[in-house]
Motif scaffolding. Structure first.
Motif, PDB file in Angstrom:
ATOM      1  N   LEU A  68       0.812  -1.212   0.000  1.00 19.45           N
ATOM      2  CA  LEU A  68       0.000   0.000   0.000  1.00 19.45           C
ATOM      3  C   LEU A  68       0.849   1.268   0.000  1.00 19.45           C
ATOM      4  N   VAL A  69       2.155   1.132   0.184  1.00 19.52           N
ATOM      5  CA  VAL A  69       3.021   2.306   0.243  1.00 19.52           C
ATOM      6  C   VAL A  69       3.188   2.874  -1.165  1.00 19.52           C
ATOM      7  N   GLY A  70       3.099   4.188  -1.277  1.00 26.61           N
ATOM      8  CA  GLY A  70       3.229   4.839  -2.570  1.00 26.61           C
ATOM      9  C   GLY A  70       1.931   4.977  -3.327  1.00 26.61           C
ATOM     10  N   GLU A  71       0.791   4.825  -2.656  1.00 27.86           N
ATOM     11  CA  GLU A  71      -0.500   4.909  -3.329  1.00 27.86           C
ATOM     12  C   GLU A  71      -0.777   6.343  -3.783  1.00 27.86           C
ATOM     13  N   ASN A  72      -1.600   6.438  -4.835  1.00 23.81           N
ATOM     14  CA  ASN A  72      -1.965   7.761  -5.351  1.00 23.81           C
ATOM     15  C   ASN A  72      -2.813   8.548  -4.368  1.00 23.81           C
ATOM     16  N   ASP A  73      -3.638   7.855  -3.615  1.00 13.97           N
ATOM     17  CA  ASP A  73      -4.561   8.505  -2.690  1.00 13.97           C
ATOM     18  C   ASP A  73      -4.217   8.068  -1.278  1.00 13.97           C
ATOM     19  N   LEU A  74      -4.002   9.043  -0.414  1.00 11.60           N
ATOM     20  CA  LEU A  74      -3.651   8.708   0.967  1.00 11.60           C
ATOM     21  C   LEU A  74      -4.788   7.995   1.681  1.00 11.60           C
ATOM     22  N   THR A  75      -6.018   8.239   1.251  1.00 12.22           N
ATOM     23  CA  THR A  75      -7.150   7.570   1.898  1.00 12.22           C
ATOM     24  C   THR A  75      -7.222   6.093   1.545  1.00 12.22           C
ATOM     25  N   ALA A  76      -6.389   5.643   0.568  1.00 14.98           N
ATOM     26  CA  ALA A  76      -6.339   4.216   0.262  1.00 14.98           C
ATOM     27  C   ALA A  76      -5.517   3.451   1.285  1.00 14.98           C
ATOM     28  N   LEU A  77      -4.781   4.165   2.133  1.00 16.38           N
ATOM     29  CA  LEU A  77      -3.992   3.498   3.159  1.00 16.38           C
ATOM     30  C   LEU A  77      -4.925   2.903   4.206  1.00 16.38           C
ATOM     31  N   SER A  78      -4.546   1.750   4.665  1.00 22.25           N
ATOM     32  CA  SER A  78      -5.401   1.099   5.667  1.00 22.25           C
ATOM     33  C   SER A  78      -5.298   1.806   6.999  1.00 22.25           C
ATOM     34  N   TYR A  79      -4.079   2.177   7.395  1.00 19.03           N
ATOM     35  CA  TYR A  79      -3.881   2.923   8.635  1.00 19.03           C
ATOM     36  C   TYR A  79      -3.689   4.382   8.264  1.00 19.03           C
ATOM     37  N   LEU A  80      -4.642   5.211   8.686  1.00 17.02           N
ATOM     38  CA  LEU A  80      -4.618   6.636   8.360  1.00 17.02           C
ATOM     39  C   LEU A  80      -4.143   7.402   9.576  1.00 17.02           C
ATOM     40  N   HIS A  81      -2.901   7.820   9.550  1.00 17.32           N
ATOM     41  CA  HIS A  81      -2.341   8.619  10.624  1.00 17.32           C
ATOM     42  C   HIS A  81      -1.178   9.414  10.069  1.00 17.32           C
ATOM     43  N   GLU A  82      -0.622  10.263  10.893  1.00 16.67           N
ATOM     44  CA  GLU A  82       0.407  11.195  10.441  1.00 16.67           C
ATOM     45  C   GLU A  82       1.646  10.507   9.886  1.00 16.67           C
ATOM     46  N   PRO A  83       2.238   9.520  10.575  1.00 20.14           N
ATOM     47  CA  PRO A  83       3.441   8.893   9.997  1.00 20.14           C
ATOM     48  C   PRO A  83       3.180   8.182   8.681  1.00 20.14           C
ATOM     49  N   ALA A  84       1.996   7.583   8.518  1.00 22.85           N
ATOM     50  CA  ALA A  84       1.693   6.912   7.251  1.00 22.85           C
ATOM     51  C   ALA A  84       1.608   7.921   6.116  1.00 22.85           C
ATOM     52  N   VAL A  85       0.959   9.073   6.390  1.00 21.25           N
ATOM     53  CA  VAL A  85       0.850  10.114   5.369  1.00 21.25           C
ATOM     54  C   VAL A  85       2.225  10.647   5.013  1.00 21.25           C
ATOM     55  N   LEU A  86       3.036  10.932   6.017  1.00 23.19           N
ATOM     56  CA  LEU A  86       4.369  11.482   5.772  1.00 23.19           C
ATOM     57  C   LEU A  86       5.239  10.500   4.983  1.00 23.19           C
ATOM     58  N   HIS A  87       5.193   9.221   5.378  1.00 27.93           N
ATOM     59  CA  HIS A  87       6.019   8.217   4.688  1.00 27.93           C
ATOM     60  C   HIS A  87       5.560   8.023   3.251  1.00 27.93           C
ATOM     61  N   ASN A  88       4.257   8.009   3.024  1.00 29.09           N
ATOM     62  CA  ASN A  88       3.753   7.822   1.667  1.00 29.09           C
ATOM     63  C   ASN A  88       4.159   8.990   0.772  1.00 29.09           C
ATOM     64  N   LEU A  89       4.060  10.213   1.288  1.00 30.34           N
ATOM     65  CA  LEU A  89       4.484  11.375   0.509  1.00 30.34           C
ATOM     66  C   LEU A  89       5.977  11.345   0.222  1.00 30.34           C
ATOM     67  N   LYS A  90       6.749  10.923   1.207  1.00 27.28           N
ATOM     68  CA  LYS A  90       8.200  10.865   1.029  1.00 27.28           C
ATOM     69  C   LYS A  90       8.586   9.825  -0.012  1.00 27.28           C
ATOM     70  N   VAL A  91       7.972   8.653   0.037  1.00 27.22           N
ATOM     71  CA  VAL A  91       8.289   7.600  -0.942  1.00 27.22           C
ATOM     72  C   VAL A  91       7.938   8.065  -2.340  1.00 27.22           C
ATOM     73  N   ARG A  92       6.783   8.668  -2.513  1.00 26.03           N
ATOM     74  CA  ARG A  92       6.381   9.129  -3.834  1.00 26.03           C
ATOM     75  C   ARG A  92       7.289  10.261  -4.326  1.00 26.03           C
ATOM     76  N   PHE A  93       7.659  11.154  -3.426  1.00 23.41           N
ATOM     77  CA  PHE A  93       8.440  12.319  -3.828  1.00 23.41           C
ATOM     78  C   PHE A  93       9.902  11.964  -4.090  1.00 23.41           C
ATOM     79  N   ILE A  94      10.521  11.191  -3.207  1.00 25.80           N
ATOM     80  CA  ILE A  94      11.953  10.898  -3.314  1.00 25.80           C
ATOM     81  C   ILE A  94      12.209   9.740  -4.265  1.00 25.80           C
ATOM     82  N   ASP A  95      11.492   8.635  -4.077  1.00 24.06           N
ATOM     83  CA  ASP A  95      11.785   7.429  -4.862  1.00 24.06           C
ATOM     84  C   ASP A  95      11.160   7.479  -6.248  1.00 24.06           C
ATOM     85  N   SER A  96       9.895   7.881  -6.320  1.00 24.77           N
ATOM     86  CA  SER A  96       9.195   7.837  -7.607  1.00 24.77           C
ATOM     87  C   SER A  96       9.179   9.175  -8.329  1.00 24.77           C
TER      88      SER A  96
END
Length: 1825
Positions: A68-96
């Protein structure tokens, strides 16, 4: 769900961290309820103990599964909290490298600080029309959603872009407006979309500045309303601005700049038009040098000013107003440099003749004295009097700066006002989309009034955002009919009340500003007294009494009270304003005038269609001069903000939150602390919290069934999937509060999808383990069985080998025994035989020895006797010799004594000198004579001695023979004496020989040494020569090889160069064709736009004229471009101009369009010339052949001239014979001269028999001559009409009045007939010659083929055996004779038919000649004879009419022809029932008749009507593929007919002789062929657009989304932005839909008779569209980039290739257009780990660009946990290896690209005379000729 089920060993969690905000860790053991800590292992391997909060006992946040990491929509994450949002944005921004991410309804945009190629027109086209969830997140997707909802819901939209400075708000808003301008277009003639975009550089110049956080920071807020009409096209725009940062005009912090426009002016000070502004470098002015950073890296301020001025011009602000604006800006800079000095402690002064103040006064048109007076003084008013008060230096400086800020603010508002006026149109606004670009939440170390207002605005926007999110959540629940409870969310209304309510902060601030002695300190005390105890959101700092703290929604902010009152008042010295109002500079006076009285620089008045800029104006009923500056800034801002909120609440909002990833402007660098701070401030986390409070995860029943089918058993699967999902979910999740079943979706609480994913992964893992167990068991058993079988085999072979070895040993033992026996026997026998032989040998030797001894004894005795005999003889000879020697010695002694005596005498004589001279005289001669004498004597002696020896030998032998018996002793003695003498001589000879031998040996040795030396030297020389020869040979071979290699390389190089040049020429030709065809498309678009404008103007100006018919613009354009005269065009253009004037059309637009059309025509003509030049390069060889043919043609023309003379003489002879026949007929007319047997009949029969062959040849000539005479008469008739405007009878009467008019007329007619006849004869002879040459070429080709065939047969026969050779030759001879026999039979039949035909024609001509004679006889008789003589009736049979392939029609029937054949023709019936291309054949046959009549006007009108009618039908039914395909086929066929029957040799060689007779004779229609070719190109492009419109909805669904191979792809969890499901629902397009549509296209074109080459080009274009659209969507959809999707794509491509193979179109180039898509699919499937994989990818993906490869690797997303992501290092390796590629940086393929089309000549074998016109076409008015 219990914590023990989730917090188990290996579970991953998030723990707080001081540096990274959140850090990932993994549990090392299971957590049990009640434990106070967790045992964790960090990612670096460090083991820590994480203690829980003893109060809350809250466990750390769980981490989402990697899938689920790197999803287009943060609401697709199963666990919705601050670290999940931050990590998902970081993976998309830095890696992809993805900067956009959805968070529910919010688009999170992270500033990359780098230019990315994701905003081009191709990206806009890719997002246009797409659903928001189908594509990757993008600002264009938000803009498309707003545009679509505006059109669908008929509701206004708003896009709210917020974020702190440097986050990219302005850029995002700019791209959103660019999207609207590109997708919608303009509804008016003024290109409003260009003006809307042109407002950006103006507002950036006057409202943006460089800050420490951003090089182009917007220092004001703006809300732009883009207006649309009822067709949703841009009609105008309106801009509102908020809170301009005026303080920046006079002060800038370090590393910051003033507004850009000041630096642009300073950089352009050298321009001539700016000389009077007296500007210089920016470092010379106080207002531009305070930040000490006057230059922005990479920005050219001079060019930026050019851009700004161009934008001003585009918006209608003319040059004079622009110079006035720049004059005011320069005046502000000079005002900042005015130095104010202290006069004393309470007053100040300005030095006289201050050059900057002088420049300011000159620029603004005020007096120096007034300005210097009121800069240092202030007027105070009391109740009774007014007095002037001097100002201290500090207050005067502040007053100067306040005036600068006020002037700039007025200028800013004036520009905004006139930009709005330029963007307003008269068209009624139907709806609008607003784009709000406003500052985000700000908090600094020192926060003042500006930050307070900004945060106040953000509080209002956050409240609106929270309400909207809550509303959407509740609406979704109500729509799905699930039970719900009110969600608790943060309401910031108390904070807003604290600011804006009664007795709030703003109210108290305004009240304090009204106090006479109000101050910041007193205002702070009022705040403390009012709110400190009553409001929990208001606090007082511990260490300050001049500050206050407000708890905002994002954070606590401490505001410093200093400057609040001054900034809120915004006071300016009224006397300074009055001085400026009295200025002579009109623009400055206008700046300080009321807005209603301001004039527009564009000369336009504000329309009613748009909104006006929001501004707070004083009440008109009051005294504006006294109340002008009384309204505070806070009050103005509160009112404008209230109006903004009302506007936003009346629209559907769309949110864009811009995030600044770091404070150092580093590209793709992510600072988690800064990111979290902004996420909390912009409301993203609040959205997450609201979503997590409800049911954030939502699945459709179909998606849930597809994803979690693995968790179901076969018995659980029911026909109703909804019930199946319900039953399974109740078994999997026991707590029913964790999910809800809606009408179409299943709603899950936070964490439930992760739990289901865990169950799914466990099930798949267990299945994998079972599969692995089974596979490993199978492999182990297979290995065991293989080993067992191998062991048994080895044992079998070993035992057999041992048995064979034993048998071999036994055989060898027995053989050895036998060998030993025989060997021993042989040895013994050999030994015995040796002994026997030795004994015999010994006996033999002994006996021989004894015999030899006995023989030797006898021999010795015999020889001893002989020796004794000789010895005794020798002794006797020796005694004789000694005696003789003694005697000789005595003689010698005596002679010596005598010689000595003589010598003594001679010596005495020699002592005398004279005697010596005498003796010496002639001594040499004497010596030489003596020497010669001695030599001669020696020779004589030698001869004598030889004679003596011979005589002695003969004498001795004779003596011996004669006296042998008588005197043996004497003979023996004599013999002994002789022998003695001989021995002595022999001894002497022996001595001499020995000496010679020694000499010879020495010489031999010397020679041998020399020879040896010579041999060595020669051998050495030979070896050297051999080496040299070998070297030379080697060099020669090397040179030969090099020469061969060089020649081969040169050949290959030349071949490659030729190939490259050919490819380059083809590429250039295709580019020229493409440019030319694009220009045609642009020309057609402008024509259509022109027609639409005329229609709109006609409807708007004269709606009440129902009978008005608009003239087709295409007709006018074609008439003006391609007709032979332009009279009608000029009349039409004049009429159009008058209509345009009456309709009130914009003249500037008309001129612009006409200029554009002229430029396009010129460019099209130049491109056409270039295209012709390019095509000529490919026809040079043909041109050379034609030149040679023309050379040979010269001799033929001479021959034809001679032949023509012969024909003239024969013609005279025939006339003479005809006269004789007429005389004979006239002479015997009364006696039945025409009866058989009569003399006249005999003469006629003789003449006919003699000239039958000439009559056959002349038959066609007579017909053509008649038609030409008729056409020439009609031409003369038209000519007379044009010259004299009278009837043709006038010309006849004038001629008859002339002297000898009849003779002149007769001579003229005969001369004309003769010329025509000769001309036709020449043409017929030329055709005959061409036919003969063609037939000879055909015969030559047949002979060559026959020769080749004979040679092949001969070669084959030579390889056969003799018998077979004879049989083959006989068979070949039989075949040849049979073929010759058949040919002879065909010729015989042909001759029979010819004879019958000639006989029939003979009868017809005989009767016709009789009739002609009778008519002439009647013409020669007088009227009286005609009455008296009886009339004999003659029976005239009707000859069968020979159809010439022409259709005759009247001019008045032309419109009927066009209407029935083009406008009202149904393609379906024609395509099915009639021959292909029938309308084209009919039109060409009509054209042939017009050409036959030599009627140029008829030809021109027919062609023009045809072209315009085809354009009209295409415009009417251009979206119908069948219609477009039908007319493309007919247009091409019509074009081919014009070429085929043009008479050109290049086309005529493909015709039959009959078809060549149908060629056009009078007109060269090459120009019209070009026009029709252009029309065909337009139809082809229309066909491509039609196909694209049909295929576009199918491609993505069929090629990407539909699961062709069921079960391969998996559906991942999706967020709020639902993408299109990949499950084939009812009505979803599949691959079969695409294939069926392609087959329908192909069959339709085949039915219409489209050229095969053209069909190939169409199919190639179809496949390019499919490949390009599929690849573009793949590049923009992260969910599609997976291994399984690559397999689906490759399977779909194989199905397309199979379709090509079935249709026989594999070589049309369509497969090559799919190569990028194929390589992209392969890229998804190959390994992506090692360097070898990188090399394989680089060599495999040659059709993909580097950006596309990197994009796919970045987007690669595993669907299951077993797949691995692509590492960043691997992507960098790919980028490094592809760095040297020279390619376009464009990411997407151009889906609008159309390959240049060509129309290869395709002659028709159909004879025109055989075409029948069906009655269904209603063309009965056409007559066959």
């Amino acid at each position: 769900m219990a914590a023990s089920e989730l917090y188990t060993k290996s579970a991953r969690v998030w723990i707080p961290d001081a540096e990274e905000v959140w850090k990932s860790a993994e549990l090392t053991k299971d957590y049990k309820n009640g434990e106070a800590s967790l045992q964790l292992m960090l990612e670096d391997g460090k083991i820590i103990e994480h203690k829980l909060d003893p109060k809350t006992k809250n466990l750390p946040y769980l981490r989402n599964p990697d899938i689920l990491v790197g999803e287009n929509d943060l609401t697709a994450l199963s666990y919705l909290h601050e670290p999940a949002v931050l990590h998902n944005l970081k993976v998309r921004f830095i890696d992809s490298k993805l900067i956009y991410t959805y968070c529910g309804i919010v688009l999170v945009a992270i500033n990359p600080y780098e230019n990315l190629p994701i905003y081009g027109t191709d990206i806009i086209n890719a997002y246009s029309g797409q659903n928001m969830g189908d594509m990757d997140p993008h600002i264009f997707a938000v803009a498309e959603e707003a545009y679509k909802q505006m059109a669908r819901d008929e509701r206004n939209q708003s896009i709210i872009v917020s974020g702190e400075s440097g986050a990219g708000k302005t850029v995002s808003a700019k791209y959103a407006m660019r999207y609207f301008a590109t997708v919608s277009g303009s509804a008016s003639e003024a290109n409003v979309e260009e003006k809307v975009l042109a407002s950006n550089p103006i507002m950036e110049a006057i409202g943006n500045a460089k800050t420490t956080r951003n090089d182009n920071s917007s220092r004001f807020g703006k809300y732009i309303e883009i207006g649309f009409d009822n067709r949703y096209r841009i009609i105008g725009a309106n801009m509102r601005t908020y809170l301009l940062e005026k303080s920046r005009v006079v002060f800038q912090a370090d590393e910051e700049r003033n507004y850009h426009v000041f630096y642009q002016l300073c950089a352009s000070a050298h321009l001539p038009e700016f000389k009077n502004l007296r500007l210089s470098s920016a470092n010379d002015f106080l207002y531009t040098r305070q930040g000490r950073s006057p230059v922005i890296e990479g920005v050219d301020d001079t060019k930026e000013l050019c851009t700004t001025r161009h934008a001003f011009t585009l918006l209608g602000i003319n040059e004079s107003y622009q110079m006035g604006l720049f004059q005011v800006l320069a005046a502000i800079l000079h005002l900042g440099n005015v130095e104010i000095k202290d006069r004393d402690a309470d007053s100040s002064l300005i030095a006289p003749n201050n050059r900057h103040l002088t420049a300011f006064c000159e620029l603004v048109g005020v007096t120096y004295q007034d300005m210097s007076q009121w800069l240092c003084h202030r007027k105070l008013k009391t109740a009774n009097e007014t007095y002037v008060k001097p100002l201290p230096r500090l207050q005067a400086t502040n007053a100067r700066d306040a005036l600068s800020k006020h002037i700039y603010a007025k200028l800013f508002n004036w520009i905004v006002e006139h930009v709005n006026k330029a963007l307003v149109t008269n068209v009624k606004q139907h709806s609008f989309i607003g784009v709000l670009d406003i500052y985000g939440f700000e908090t600094f170390e020192i926060n003042s009034f500006e930050q307070f207002c900004i945060n106040y605005a953000n509080e209002k926007l956050q409240q609106q955002f929270n309400m909207h999110v809550f509303k959407l959540e509740q609406e979704e629940y109500m729509k799905e009919q699930i039970p719900w409870t009110l969600i608790d969310f943060y309401d910031n209304q108390p904070c807003i009340n604290l600011i804006e309510a009664k007795m709030g902060i703003l109210d108290l601030l305004d009240e304090e500003c009204k106090m006479p002695k109000g101050s910041d300190d007193s205002w702070a005390q009022k705040l403390y007294n009012t709110h400190l105890k009553t409001c929990s959101l208001f606090e007082k700092p511990r260490m300050s009494n001049r500050a206050f703290i407000i708890q905002h929604f994002a954070d606590k902010v401490e505001y410093q009270c200093d400057g609040f009152l001054e900034k809120n008042k915004d006071t300016v010295n009224a006397e300074q304003i009055n001085v400026l109002k009295a200025s002579k500079f009109d623009l400055l006076v206008e700046l300080f005038r009321d807005e209603e009285k301001a004039t527009s620089p564009t000369g336009q008045t504000p329309g009613t269609g748009g909104r006006t800029r929001l501004s707070i104006k004083p009440d008109k009923g009051r005294d504006t001069s006294s109340k002008e500056h009384k309204k505070t800034v806070g009050c103005q801002f509160r009112n404008s903000l209230q109006m903004l909120m009302e506007t936003l609440n009346a629209t559907t909002p769309h949110y864009v939150r811009c995030i600044k990833p770091n404070d150092f402007k580093l590209a793709f660098s992510f600072d988690p602390k800064r990111a979290v701070q902004q996420l909390r401030a912009c409301g993203v986390l609040e959205t997450i919290r609201i979503s997590a409070a409800g049911f954030p995860s939502r699945w459709t029943y179909q998606e849930f069934f597809s994803r979690y089918r693995v968790l179901m058993k076969q018995k659980d699967v029911l026909a109703d999937k909804k019930m199946t999902c319900r039953n399974v979910l109740e078994k999997l999740v026991q707590d029913k509060d964790k999910y809800q079943f809606g009408k179409t979706k299943i709603f899950f609480r936070a964490g439930q999808v992760a739990y289901l994913e865990k169950l799914r992964a466990d099930k798949l893992r267990a299945a994998c383990i079972r599969i692995q167990k089974t596979i490993r068991c199978w492999l182990a058993r297979k290995k065991y069985l293989r080993k067992r079988s191998a062991a048994i085999t080895i044992q079998r072979f070993t035992r057999g080998y041992q048995a064979r070895c034993l048998a071999k040993f036994m055989r060898r033992t027995q053989a050895a025994t036998i060998i030993q026996k025989y060997q021993r026997m042989c040895v013994e026998r050999k030994r015995y035989r040796q002994k026997q032989a030795a004994a015999l040998a010994m006996q033999t030797i002994l006996r021989a020895y004894m015999a030899r001894q006995k023989y030797q004894a006898l021999l010795r005795e015999h020889k001893a006797v002989i020796i004794q005999k000789f010895i005794r003889g020798w002794l006797a000879r020796c005694w004789y010799k000694r005696c003789l020697e003694a005697i000789v010695y005595l003689q010698c002694c005596i002679r010596r004594m005598r010689a000595k005596r003589e010598l003594k005498k001679l010596k005495i004589e020699a002592r005398s000198v004279e005697h010596f001279k005498k003796l010496n005289k002639g001594m040499e001669n004497k010596i030489m004579q003596l020497q010669r004498k001695i030599d001669e004597q020696h020779k004589d002696n030698r001869l004598i001695n030889e004679k003596l020896v011979s005589l002695e030998s003969s004498y001795s032998t004779e003596s011996e023979r004669m006296r042998s018996e008588l005197n043996r002793l004497r003979g023996a003695e004599e013999d002994a004496r002789n022998k003695t003498n001989q021995v002595s001589s022999l001894l002497e000879e022996l001595e001499r020989l020995k000496k010679e031998l020694s000499t010879t040996q020495q010489e031999k040795k010397t020679i041998e040494d020399w020879a040896q030396t010579y041999r060595v030297e020669m051998e050495k020389m030979v070896s050297e020569l051999k080496d040299q020869n070998g070297t030379l040979k080697k060099e020669k071979d090397d040179l030969n090889r090099m020469i061969q290699e060089q020649s081969q390389q040169m050949t290959e190089k030349m071949a490659r160069a030729i190939v490259l040049e050919t490819q380059q020429l083809e590429t250039d030709l295709n580019e020229e064709r493409s440019r030319y065809q694009n220009l045609l498309t642009e020309h057609l678009r402008l024509e259509e736009k022109y027609d639409d404008l005329k229609e709109e103007m006609a409807l708007s100006s004269n709606v009440s004229k129902p009978g008005h018919r608009r003239t087709d613009s295409t007709h006018s354009s074609n008439e003006s471009e391609y007709t032979y005269n332009s009279e009608y065009t000029d009349l039409e253009e004049g009429s159009r101009a008058r209509e345009d004037v009456t309709r009130g059309m914009d003249t500037s637009l008309t001129l612009k369009l006409q200029k554009r059309v002229t430029e396009l025509e010129q460019e099209k003509q130049s491109l056409r010339n270039e295209l012709e030049n390019k095509e000529d390069q490919f026809q040079r060889a043909r041109a050379r052949d034609d030149a040679e043919f023309k050379k040979a043609r010269g001799a033929e023309l001479e021959y034809e001239s001679l032949k023509r003379q012969e024909l003239e003489s024969e013609n005279k002879k025939l006339k003479h014979d005809l006269a004789e026949m007429r005389k004979s007929l006239l002479g015997d007319a009364a006696t039945g001269a025409g009866a058989p047997g009569s003399p006249a009949y005999k003469v006629l029969l003789d003449q006919l028999n003699a000239s039958c062959e000439e009559l056959e040849v002349r038959k066609e000539e007579v017909l053509i001559l008649r038609s030409q005479l008729v056409s020439q008469k009609e031409a003369m008739h038209h000519k007379d009409e044009k010259e004299t405007m009278t009837e043709p009878s006038v010309f006849t009467e004038d001629v008859s009045k002339l002297k000898d008019a009849g003779e002149i007329k007769q001579a003229y007619i005969s001369l004309k007939d003769t010329n025509k006849l000769l001309e036709h004869q020449l043409q017929s002879q030329r055709r005959t010659y061409d036919n003969e040459v063609e037939s000879l070429r055909g015969e030559l080709q047949n002979v060559k083929e026959e020769n080749n065939r004979q040679q092949q047969l001969l070669a084959q026969n030579l390889q056969l055996p003799p018998e077979a050779r004879i049989e083959a030759s006989l068979q070949h001879e039989i075949t040849r004779l049979t073929n010759e026999n058949l040919d002879l039979m065909e010729q015989l039949e042909k001759q029979d038919r010819t004879i019958r035909k000639l006989k029939k024609q003979l009868k017809v001509y005989s009767k016709r000649i009789g009739e002609m004679g009778a008519v002439q006889m009647e013409g020669q008789t007088s009227p009286g004879q005609m009455v008296d003589e009886p009339i004999h009736p003659v029976n005239i049979p009707r000859r069968e009419k020979d159809f010439q392939g022409m259709l005759e029609y009247k001019k008045e029937d032309e419109m009927k022809l066009v209407k029935n054949l083009i406008l009202e023709l149904k393609p379906r019936g024609v395509a099915v029932n009639l021959i292909p291309g029938l309308p084209a054949y009919i039109l060409f046959m009509c054209l042939r008749h017009a050409d036959y009549l030599n009627d140029d006007q008829k030809v021109r009108t027919l062609l023009t009507s045809t072209i315009n009618s085809i354009k009209k039908i295409l415009k009417k039914r251009g979206d119908d593929f069948e219609t477009v395909s039908f007319w493309l086929s007919n247009t091409c066929r019509f074009l081919h007919c014009l070429k085929q029957y043009s008479g050109d040799e290049a086309f005529a060689k493909h015709n039959s002789s009959r078809q060549n007779e149908h060629c056009l004779t009078n007109f060269d229609l090459a120009e019209y062929r070009q026009v029709i070719s252009d029309l065909a190109i337009q139809i082809y492009q229309q066909l491509v657009k039609c196909m694209e419109n049909i295929l576009q909805p199918m491609i993505v669904s069929g090629m990407l989304e539909h699961e062709t191979i069921q079960g391969v792809s998996g559906v991942k969890p999706t967020g709020l932005r639902k993408r299109t499901s990949s499950i084939a629902d009812e009505g979803t397009y599949t691959l079969e839909s695409i294939l069926r549509q392609l087959s329908a296209f192909h069959s339709t074109m085949c039915q219409h008779g489209t050229d095969p080459e053209l069909i190939k080009q169409v199919v190639k274009q179809e496949f390019y569209i499919i490949g390009a659209v599929t690849l573009n969507n793949l590049l923009l959809r992260k969910d599609m980039c997976s291994w399984s999707k690559g397999m689906q794509i490759r399977y779909n491509v194989s199905q397309l290739e199979e379709w090509l193979r079935d249709k026989g179109l594999m070589n049309c180039g369509a497969k090559e257009t799919l190569e990028p898509l194929i390589q992209a699919a392969q890229l998804l499937q190959v390994k992506k780990k090692t360097d070898e994989d990188a090399d394989a990818i680089c060599s495999m993906c040659h059709a993909l660009t580097t950006s596309q490869i990197v994009k796919i690797l970045n987007l690669y997303t595993p669907v299951n946990e077993f797949e691995e992501r692509v590492s960043v290092a691997f992507i960098r390796t790919i980028q490094t290896r592809l760095r040297d590629r020279c390619e376009s940086p464009q990411l997407l393929m151009d889906t609008k690209m159309i390959y240049p089309v060509t129309f290869p000549f395709n002659p028709s074998s159909l004879a025109l005379e055989t075409i029948q016109i069906p009655t269904s076409l209603n063309l009965g008015f056409l007559t066959r000729v």
